[in-house]
Motif scaffolding. Structure first.
Motif, PDB file in Angstrom:
ATOM      1  N   LYS A  25      67.688  48.411  12.678  1.00  0.00           N
ATOM      2  CA  LYS A  25      67.386  47.914  14.028  1.00  0.00           C
ATOM      3  C   LYS A  25      65.891  47.648  14.138  1.00  0.00           C
ATOM      4  N   ILE A  26      65.571  46.392  14.434  1.00  0.00           N
ATOM      5  CA  ILE A  26      64.177  45.987  14.651  1.00  0.00           C
ATOM      6  C   ILE A  26      63.985  45.797  16.151  1.00  0.00           C
ATOM      7  N   THR A  27      63.101  46.589  16.734  1.00  0.00           N
ATOM      8  CA  THR A  27      62.880  46.557  18.182  1.00  0.00           C
ATOM      9  C   THR A  27      61.466  46.097  18.483  1.00  0.00           C
ATOM     10  N   ILE A  28      61.335  45.001  19.204  1.00  0.00           N
ATOM     11  CA  ILE A  28      60.004  44.572  19.665  1.00  0.00           C
ATOM     12  C   ILE A  28      59.560  45.575  20.724  1.00  0.00           C
ATOM     13  N   ASN A  29      58.485  46.288  20.453  1.00  0.00           N
ATOM     14  CA  ASN A  29      58.083  47.428  21.278  1.00  0.00           C
ATOM     15  C   ASN A  29      56.823  47.117  22.088  1.00  0.00           C
ATOM     16  N   ARG A  30      56.937  46.108  22.958  1.00  0.00           N
ATOM     17  CA  ARG A  30      55.849  45.739  23.862  1.00  0.00           C
ATOM     18  C   ARG A  30      56.404  45.556  25.274  1.00  0.00           C
TER      19      ARG A  30
END
Length: 282
Positions: A25-30
């Motif tokens: 799982k790749i989560t854009i964390n912004r």
């Protein structure tokens, strides 16, 4: 919602990169910026996707955004400059295009888990994923022409293949926003679920695919892309076909026929002699 123990694969600045039961799982964390991306963000996504391609333990990839407001709201306007988005090194880039190509060519299914706004470049990211599972609060749309931007590549041509030419032109020309249900009706997403069930549904789809042949999934993905991606798509499909051929007895026999132990022994002897000779001269 079921509780899962996602384990960190690698630490990054702008994204989270986690693993659970064959799923990356790749989560854009912004979340503060509605998960808008910068050159750093897309560079990190690219690195994570490369890892996913090489890692045998990863069978399905999920792309999502942090929080409950946005999947991705596109490029961060705070760092947009002449020629692209300005990275920490001062160089303008559009490296999100590389990420789009990586998602297309990754020989594993990629699921967009859309948990809110998928707008602009974020909308294109979900479009290029193989499947899209949306929460009922998801919003889809383009803003490019409103903010002096556009995507004349996958963001328009592949979008038109999904929803049709007329609808794609409407999405781009009018820059309207569409609800998850409207997106489902136009074939832009695969299913819509309540937000609290979004991860459960996504994992269920991933686990179902993992019951099937990974090689068959790889080949069908390449085949579906080949018709749309021109010679690059044909090359991808041909590479997979070559890999399959190398698994055959015929290919193995061809390699054995070329192999000559005496020639190889002589070549090794010459290399060894040259090495020792060079060593003495030095």
């Amino acid at each position: 919602m079921e509780t899962r123990e996602w384990k960190t694969i690698k630490e990054y600045q702008d994204i989270l990169f986690d693993f659970y039961n064959g799923i990356a799982k790749i989560t854009i964390n912004r979340p503060r910026y509605r998960n808008a991306f910068t050159p750093t963000t897309t560079s990190e996504i690219s690195d994570a996707l490369y890892y996913c391609r090489e890692c045998r333990d990863i069978n399905v990839v999920v792309l999502t955004g942090a929080g409950d407001k946005a999947f991705c709201s596109g490029g961060d306007m705070h760092v947009k400059g002449h020629g692209g988005y300005i990275g920490t090194d001062g160089v303008p880039r559009l490296n999100v295009l590389d990420v789009q190509k990586q998602i297309r060519s990754l020989p594993k299914p990629v699921i967009a888990m859309v948990n809110g706004y998928a707008i602009g470049g974020g909308h294109v990211l979900h479009v290029v994923c193989d499947l899209t599972i949306a929460s009922d609060n998801a919003i889809f749309g383009q803003t490019g022409p409103k903010v002096g931007s556009f995507d004349a590549g996958f963001g328009s041509s592949y979008l038109a293949r999904i929803v049709g030419q007329k609808k794609a032109r409407e999405i781009w020309f009018l820059c309207r926003q569409y609800s998850a249900q409207e997106a489902l009706e136009m074939g832009l997403v695969n299913t819509v679920v309540p937000f609290e069930r979004l991860e459960d549904e996504t994992v269920a789809w991933a686990e179902k695919m993992m019951e099937h042949s990974p090689l068959a999934l790889r080949m069908i993905k390449a085949g579906l892309n080949a018709e749309l991606d021109g010679q690059a798509g044909i090359q991808e499909l041909a590479g997979d076909a070559t890999m399959l051929y190398y698994m055959t007895e015929e290919a193995q026999e061809g390699g054995k026929a070329f192999y000559n132990p005496q020639i190889e022994m002589f070549a090794r002897f010459k290399m060894k002699s040259s090495f020792h000779k060079t060593k003495r001269i030095i």
